[in-house]
Design an enzyme around this catalytic site. Structure first.
Site, PDB file in Angstrom:
ATOM      1  CG  ASP A  10      -1.675   1.174   1.616  1.00 37.65           C
ATOM      2  OD1 ASP A  10      -2.430   1.743   0.580  1.00 37.65           O
ATOM      3  OD2 ASP A  10      -1.431   1.804   2.390  1.00 37.65           O
ATOM      4  CG  ASP A  12      -1.533   7.770   0.635  1.00 35.83           C
ATOM      5  OD1 ASP A  12      -0.406   8.088   0.247  1.00 35.83           O
ATOM      6  OD2 ASP A  12      -2.611   8.351   0.114  1.00 35.83           O
TER       7      ASP A  12
HETATM    8  P1  B16 Z   1      -6.777   9.937  -3.907  1.00 33.82           P
HETATM    9  P2  B16 Z   1      -3.466   4.115  -0.082  1.00 33.82           P
HETATM   10  C1  B16 Z   1      -5.608   6.215  -0.269  1.00 33.82           C
HETATM   11  O1  B16 Z   1      -4.258   5.523  -0.563  1.00 33.82           O
HETATM   12  C2  B16 Z   1      -5.700   6.887   1.039  1.00 33.82           C
HETATM   13  O2  B16 Z   1      -5.364   6.191   2.233  1.00 33.82           O
HETATM   14  C3  B16 Z   1      -6.966   7.401   1.211  1.00 33.82           C
HETATM   15  O3  B16 Z   1      -7.335   7.995   2.191  1.00 33.82           O
HETATM   16  C4  B16 Z   1      -7.600   8.119  -0.243  1.00 33.82           C
HETATM   17  O4  B16 Z   1      -8.783   8.606   0.091  1.00 33.82           O
HETATM   18  C5  B16 Z   1      -7.298   6.957  -1.374  1.00 33.82           C
HETATM   19  O5  B16 Z   1      -5.989   6.860  -1.265  1.00 33.82           O
HETATM   20  C6  B16 Z   1      -7.640   7.774  -2.750  1.00 33.82           C
HETATM   21  O6  B16 Z   1      -6.658   8.895  -2.860  1.00 33.82           O
HETATM   22  O7  B16 Z   1      -7.852  11.037  -3.875  1.00 33.82           O
HETATM   23  O8  B16 Z   1      -5.314  10.506  -4.068  1.00 33.82           O
HETATM   24  O9  B16 Z   1      -6.939   9.041  -5.244  1.00 33.82           O
HETATM   25  O10 B16 Z   1      -3.615   3.998   1.322  1.00 33.82           O
HETATM   26  O11 B16 Z   1      -4.556   3.050  -0.830  1.00 33.82           O
HETATM   27  O12 B16 Z   1      -2.265   4.299  -0.774  1.00 33.82           O
HETATM   28 MG    MG Z   2      -2.807   3.259   3.379  1.00 30.48          MG
END
Ligand code: B16
Ligand code: MG
Length: 213
Positions: A10, A12
């Site tokens: 993953d 974030d």
């Molecule tokens: P975006 P991950 C996720 O990343 C985040 O944890 C989540 O908070 C966010 O809403 C989602 O990506 C979508 O992100 O708006 O940049 O498309 O933890 O799956 O790496």
């Molecule tokens: Mg994450």
């Protein structure tokens, strides 16, 4: 231990942290719309797609919005978020994460990203990992967001491996669920560390070096 050949990470909360930026960008939108939003609501957004995150925030809205309005709100949040991401640099990649990734690669594991974020290529580039991974599966190439396993299954497919020989590293409960549903063993950390569905519970990212030998 099973003979693992690949690891799907993953982004974030695992490779880097953009939680604070998500929070600030959503907060700006919520304040403008007069919707209560705090860290507790923000915690529910971890690993969840942008549009699903917006739906969670709008649960506390006194009024309803059309699909068109919602899409505008998501764009508005993303513009504020990307402005904050622009401040990131390779200094935002910790020595621990870089060293652990290098060690795992040296040991022969294929390394992929499995992230819900459509900003994945931009974030990877900002932190100096633009061309690092063997495959990048993200919010741009899936139609079902975590807890659906799609993003991990595509990541494994891109590196030519079956889920049984790959592990997923996740910090969100939605991600742990997706990994397990996809047939992957999961290493959980951060917010999801104690998730009982995970096979390993990491105190720190570098614990991976003691698992994948
Ligand atoms: P975006 P991950 C996720 O990343 C985040 O944890 C989540 O908070 C966010 O809403 C989602 O990506 C979508 O992100 O708006 O940049 O498309 O933890 O799956 O790496
Ligand atoms: Mg994450």
């Amino acid at each position: 231990m099973k003979n693992y050949q690949g690891i799907v990470f993953d982004l974030d909360g695992v490779i880097c942290s953009t939680d604070r930026f998500h929070y600030l960008a959503w907060k700006k939108l919520a304040d403008r719309l007069g919707i209560p939003f705090d860290e507790q609501v923000n915690n529910r957004l971890r690993g969840v797609s942008r549009m699903d995150s917006l739906e969670i925030i709008l649960e506390k809205s006194p009024r309803t919005y059309t699909q068109e309005e919602k899409e505008k709100f998501a764009e508005e949040k993303n513009a504020a978020y990307r402005e904050l991401l622009g401040e990131m640099s390779p200094a935002d990649l910790s020595v621990e994460v870089r060293d652990t990734l290098d060690t795992l690669r040296f040991r022969g594991y294929l390394l992929a990203i499995g992230s819900s974020s459509k900003n994945t290529p931009f974030i990877l580039e900002r932190i100096g990992l633009g061309n690092y991974f063997d495959a990048v599966s993200d919010g741009n190439n899936i139609s079902h967001s975590k807890p659906d396993p799609e993003v991990f299954l595509k990541g494994a497919e891109m590196i030519g491996l079956d889920p049984e020989v790959c592990a997923v590293v996740e910090d969100a409960h939605a991600g742990v669920e997706g990994a397990v549903r996809g047939g992957f063993a999961c290493a959980a950390m951060g917010d999801a560390r104690d998730d009982p569905r995970a096979q390993w519970h990491l105190n720190s990212f570098s614990d991976l070096k003691d698992i994948f030998l």
